[in-house]
Write a protein that holds these residues in place. Structure first.
Motif, PDB file in Angstrom:
ATOM      1  N   TYR A 146       0.817  -1.218   0.000  1.00 39.86           N
ATOM      2  CA  TYR A 146       0.000   0.000   0.000  1.00 39.86           C
ATOM      3  C   TYR A 146       0.849   1.266   0.000  1.00 39.86           C
ATOM      4  CZ  TYR A 146      -4.303  -2.548   1.208  1.00 39.86           C
ATOM      5  OH  TYR A 146      -5.397  -3.364   1.224  1.00 39.86           O
ATOM      6  N   ILE A 147       2.121   1.152   0.372  1.00 41.48           N
ATOM      7  CA  ILE A 147       2.946   2.363   0.440  1.00 41.48           C
ATOM      8  C   ILE A 147       4.147   2.270  -0.491  1.00 41.48           C
ATOM      9  CG2 ILE A 147       2.141   3.141   2.696  1.00 41.48           C
ATOM     10  CD1 ILE A 147       4.514   1.885   4.032  1.00 41.48           C
ATOM     11  N   SER A 148       4.023   1.372  -1.494  1.00 42.24           N
ATOM     12  CA  SER A 148       5.022   1.297  -2.564  1.00 42.24           C
ATOM     13  C   SER A 148       4.604   2.278  -3.657  1.00 42.24           C
ATOM     14  CB  SER A 148       5.042  -0.124  -3.133  1.00 42.24           C
ATOM     15  OG  SER A 148       5.579  -0.113  -4.426  1.00 42.24           O
ATOM     16  N   GLY A 260       9.650  12.311   5.951  1.00 40.88           N
ATOM     17  CA  GLY A 260       8.445  12.483   6.768  1.00 40.88           C
ATOM     18  C   GLY A 260       8.593  11.623   7.995  1.00 40.88           C
ATOM     19  N   ARG A 261       8.299  10.338   7.800  1.00 39.38           N
ATOM     20  CA  ARG A 261       8.295   9.376   8.909  1.00 39.38           C
ATOM     21  C   ARG A 261       9.590   9.402   9.732  1.00 39.38           C
ATOM     22  NH1 ARG A 261       5.290   4.647   8.495  1.00 39.38           N
ATOM     23  NH2 ARG A 261       5.305   4.870   6.231  1.00 39.38           N
ATOM     24  N   PHE A 262      10.725   9.522   9.035  1.00 40.22           N
ATOM     25  CA  PHE A 262      12.014   9.492   9.734  1.00 40.22           C
ATOM     26  C   PHE A 262      12.083  10.586  10.811  1.00 40.22           C
ATOM     27  CE2 PHE A 262      16.410  10.921  10.234  1.00 40.22           C
ATOM     28  CZ  PHE A 262      17.028   9.731  10.595  1.00 40.22           C
ATOM     29  N   LEU A 296      -5.042   4.940  12.535  1.00 41.97           N
ATOM     30  CA  LEU A 296      -5.580   3.954  11.588  1.00 41.97           C
ATOM     31  C   LEU A 296      -4.574   2.871  11.202  1.00 41.97           C
ATOM     32  CD1 LEU A 296      -8.065   3.378   9.724  1.00 41.97           C
ATOM     33  CD2 LEU A 296      -7.013   4.891   8.024  1.00 41.97           C
ATOM     34  N   ARG A 297      -3.288   3.126  11.426  1.00 41.42           N
ATOM     35  CA  ARG A 297      -2.253   2.255  10.845  1.00 41.42           C
ATOM     36  C   ARG A 297      -2.431   0.762  11.170  1.00 41.42           C
ATOM     37  NH1 ARG A 297       2.603   2.351  11.239  1.00 41.42           N
ATOM     38  NH2 ARG A 297       3.148   2.420   9.046  1.00 41.42           N
ATOM     39  N   PRO A 298      -2.731   0.394  12.422  1.00 40.10           N
ATOM     40  CA  PRO A 298      -2.900  -1.044  12.680  1.00 40.10           C
ATOM     41  C   PRO A 298      -4.047  -1.632  11.849  1.00 40.10           C
ATOM     42  CG  PRO A 298      -2.559   0.139  14.731  1.00 40.10           C
ATOM     43  CD  PRO A 298      -2.771   1.184  13.671  1.00 40.10           C
ATOM     44  N   LEU A 300      -5.359  -0.464   8.991  1.00 44.51           N
ATOM     45  CA  LEU A 300      -5.179  -0.353   7.539  1.00 44.51           C
ATOM     46  C   LEU A 300      -4.063  -1.237   7.013  1.00 44.51           C
ATOM     47  CD1 LEU A 300      -6.216   1.170   5.029  1.00 44.51           C
ATOM     48  CD2 LEU A 300      -4.567   2.966   5.511  1.00 44.51           C
ATOM     49  N   TYR A 301      -2.964  -1.289   7.755  1.00 46.78           N
ATOM     50  CA  TYR A 301      -1.786  -2.032   7.244  1.00 46.78           C
ATOM     51  C   TYR A 301      -1.413  -3.214   8.133  1.00 46.78           C
ATOM     52  CZ  TYR A 301      -0.936   2.779   5.482  1.00 46.78           C
ATOM     53  OH  TYR A 301      -1.037   4.032   4.938  1.00 46.78           O
ATOM     54  N   LYS A 302      -2.220  -3.490   9.156  1.00 42.13           N
ATOM     55  CA  LYS A 302      -1.812  -4.445  10.211  1.00 42.13           C
ATOM     56  C   LYS A 302      -0.456  -4.016  10.767  1.00 42.13           C
ATOM     57  CE  LYS A 302      -4.320  -8.607   8.859  1.00 42.13           C
ATOM     58  NZ  LYS A 302      -4.674  -8.548   7.432  1.00 42.13           N
ATOM     59  N   ALA A 355       4.022   9.746  13.081  1.00 44.23           N
ATOM     60  CA  ALA A 355       3.867   9.887  11.623  1.00 44.23           C
ATOM     61  C   ALA A 355       2.632   9.138  11.151  1.00 44.23           C
ATOM     62  CB  ALA A 355       5.092   9.316  10.905  1.00 44.23           C
ATOM     63  N   TYR A 356       1.862   9.782  10.289  1.00 47.35           N
ATOM     64  CA  TYR A 356       0.666   9.160   9.716  1.00 47.35           C
ATOM     65  C   TYR A 356      -0.270   8.665  10.825  1.00 47.35           C
ATOM     66  CZ  TYR A 356       3.839   9.546   5.833  1.00 47.35           C
ATOM     67  OH  TYR A 356       4.727  10.037   4.905  1.00 47.35           O
ATOM     68  N   GLY A 357      -0.335   9.430  11.883  1.00 47.50           N
ATOM     69  CA  GLY A 357      -1.201   9.104  13.009  1.00 47.50           C
ATOM     70  C   GLY A 357      -2.407  10.025  12.973  1.00 47.50           C
ATOM     71  N   GLY A 359      -2.971  12.659  11.381  1.00 49.70           N
ATOM     72  CA  GLY A 359      -3.334  13.115  10.029  1.00 49.70           C
ATOM     73  C   GLY A 359      -4.232  12.148   9.281  1.00 49.70           C
ATOM     74  N   MET A 360      -4.140  10.874   9.586  1.00 51.11           N
ATOM     75  CA  MET A 360      -5.009   9.892   8.924  1.00 51.11           C
ATOM     76  C   MET A 360      -6.260   9.621   9.748  1.00 51.11           C
ATOM     77  SD  MET A 360      -2.091   7.329   7.404  1.00 51.11           S
ATOM     78  CE  MET A 360      -3.172   6.016   6.960  1.00 51.11           C
ATOM     79  N   GLY A 361      -6.465  10.451  10.749  1.00 48.41           N
ATOM     80  CA  GLY A 361      -7.634  10.279  11.609  1.00 48.41           C
ATOM     81  C   GLY A 361      -8.903  10.747  10.924  1.00 48.41           C
TER      82      GLY A 361
HETATM   83  N1  LIG Z   1       0.246   6.326   5.454  1.00 50.66           N
HETATM   84  C1  LIG Z   1       1.407   5.479   5.315  1.00 50.66           C
HETATM   85  C2  LIG Z   1       2.535   6.171   4.632  1.00 50.66           C
HETATM   86  C3  LIG Z   1       2.159   6.735   3.306  1.00 50.66           C
HETATM   87  C4  LIG Z   1       3.225   7.600   2.777  1.00 50.66           C
HETATM   88  C5  LIG Z   1       2.721   8.540   1.734  1.00 50.66           C
HETATM   89  N2  LIG Z   1       2.823   8.007   0.405  1.00 50.66           N
HETATM   90  C6  LIG Z   1       1.782   4.900   6.665  1.00 50.66           C
HETATM   91  O1  LIG Z   1       1.124   5.167   7.609  1.00 50.66           O
HETATM   92  O2  LIG Z   1       2.709   4.156   6.787  1.00 50.66           O
END
Ligand SMILES: N[C@@H](CCCC[NH3+])C(=O)O
Ligand SMILES: Cc1ncc(COP(=O)(O)O)c(C=O)c1O
Length: 401
Positions: A146-148, A260-262, A296-298, A300-302, A355-357, A359-361
């Motif tokens: 999903y994040i490739s 971002g995440r880093f 959402l991460r758990p 959405l992506y487990k 990261a992506y916490g 904001g994806m809410g």
């Molecule tokens: N939302 C993804 C990262 C997506 C990065 C943006 N293309 C995650 O939580 O891991």
């Protein structure tokens, strides 16, 4: 970190961000690119709270944006226009127009059709738009599908041949100024080889453009550096920068990196309170006040996030699923997590949530999103208040007959 005190002051569920940790990550990455001109363009999508963006602005960061909303956030937080980049596969005409008017560093173009729109709008504005082109090198980034973003199967960027046509077209246009080249093959990358291979392909492209007198200034390597959620081995910033440098021999380009995440993931904690313990047959559940609409991460992506209980309980550990109040069986933070028996109001800290916490809410189930708190030099400060019911209905209320 005194989670109990934070929970008592700000209530739960709550996001907490350690800005000093973000600074340290930023400085380590910037330092890795020492010896070359570089701009760190913070990927706002990873954590778009204005105070977080402002913190990076104060460190000298630019911004990588994926909507005009993010561009506006970057401006509001004090990022200078000449360090703002606007990427994304589906920019609307209005978004393109505003980005040109705001005179940002460049628009990162992701299709031939989009290049046509950007040219047309720049012409209407009687302006010249700086652009870069996002190359899709068709390299498997070896991450969650999903994040490739670097394979031809993914919607992002354009293949090499199309990119070349686009550079020639842009170079011949009165309204376009091709200044950069970009790739970003995915997120949470833990293998260096795909990044190196992609950089090599894109650097070769820069050389082939030079041979037809198209000179670029910016080599944008995107973001993607992975972090430790559990026991992953991660790429060291120094090795990352060296791998990129090794592809750039003979090329004098400013490197743009879009982390971002880093920068944000392991600076963040999501604090939630235990409501109930329950048992369905042999299955144990710990029901907490946070939910998938907060993180959402758990679901959405487990995705794995470490869970740390804050409790007086000295009981034996046993397996439990940590679940929220949302009406979905997919609403969980952890499955089969080893936890002691927990009491009402005990706390659980969900780690790596920066990261992506938030904001994806969402407001699913009419749940207000959590408050956000920033810590700097040991001091806590509210940076977004908790959403109340009135906030959630504000845009509907006037239409109620
Ligand atoms: N939302 C993804 C990262 C997506 C990065 C943006 N293309 C995650 O939580 O891991
Ligand atoms: C173009 C671009 N740059 C930067 C990023 C930031 O990625 P990450 O958070 O993995 O560093 C993304 C998100 O994947 C992106 O799409």
């Amino acid at each position: 970190m005194n989670f109990k005190e934070l929970a008592s002051t700000y209530k739960t569920p709550l996001y907490i961000y350690d800005l000093d940790y973000m600074s340290a990550q930023y400085k380590e990455l910037k330092e890795a690119f020492k010896g070359r001109k570089s701009i760190m363009a913070y990927a706002i999508k990873s954590n778009s709270n204005l105070s977080v963006i402002k913190h990076f602005a104060e460190l000298g960061s630019g911004a990588d944006c994926v909507s005009i909303g993010e561009v506006r956030r970057a401006f509001l937080a004090g990022i200078p226009s000449y360090k703002i980049i606007f990427s994304g596969v589906g920019k609307s005409d209005d978004e393109i127009r505003e980005a040109i008017q705001k005179d940002i560093l460049y628009i990162n173009v992701e299709s031939e059709a989009e290049l046509g729109r950007v040219e047309l709008i720049a012409k209407e504005l009687n302006s010249v738009c700086r652009i870069s082109i996002r190359v899709n090198p068709n390299i498997d980034p070896l991450t969650h599908p999903y994040i490739s973003t670097g394979l031809h199967d993914n919607k992002f960027g354009v293949e090499i041949d199309a990119a070349k046509r686009m550079y020639i077209r842009a170079n011949n246009s009165e309204y376009l100024d091709p200044v950069g080249i970009h790739f970003h093959i995915g997120s949470q990358l833990t293998e260096l080889e795909p990044i190196y291979e992609s950089a090599a392909i894109v650097a070769d492209m820069v050389r082939s453009l030079q041979s037809i007198k198209i000179e670029l200034k910016f080599f944008d390597v995107g973001g993607g550096l992975g972090v430790k959620y559990n026991n992953e081995t991660t790429i060291k910033p120094y090795d990352y920068a060296q791998a990129i440098f090794s592809t750039l021999k003979g090329l004098d380009l400013t490197i743009i990196c879009e982390p971002g995440r880093f920068l944000t993931a392991n600076a963040g904690y999501f604090l939630t309170k235990v409501l109930y313990e329950k048992q369905n047959g042999s299955k144990r559940f710990v029901v907490v006040d946070g939910a998938m609409n907060d993180l959402l991460r758990p679901s959405l992506y487990k995705a794995y996030h470490k869970i740390e209980p804050i409790t007086e309980s000295k009981s034996e550990l046993s397996q439990a699923d940590v679940v929220g109040p949302v009406c979905e069986s997919g609403d969980f933070f952890a499955k089969e997590c080893m936890l002691p028996t927990l009491e009402h109001n005990d706390l659980l800290v969900v780690h790596s949530a920066g990261a992506y916490g938030f904001g994806m809410g969402s407001n699913y189930n009419t749940r207000g999103r959590s408050a956000e708190v920033a810590l700097k030099g040991g001091k806590a400060k509210l940076i977004r208040r908790r959403e109340e019911f009135e906030d959630l209905i504000a845009l509907e209320k006037e239409f109620l007959e």
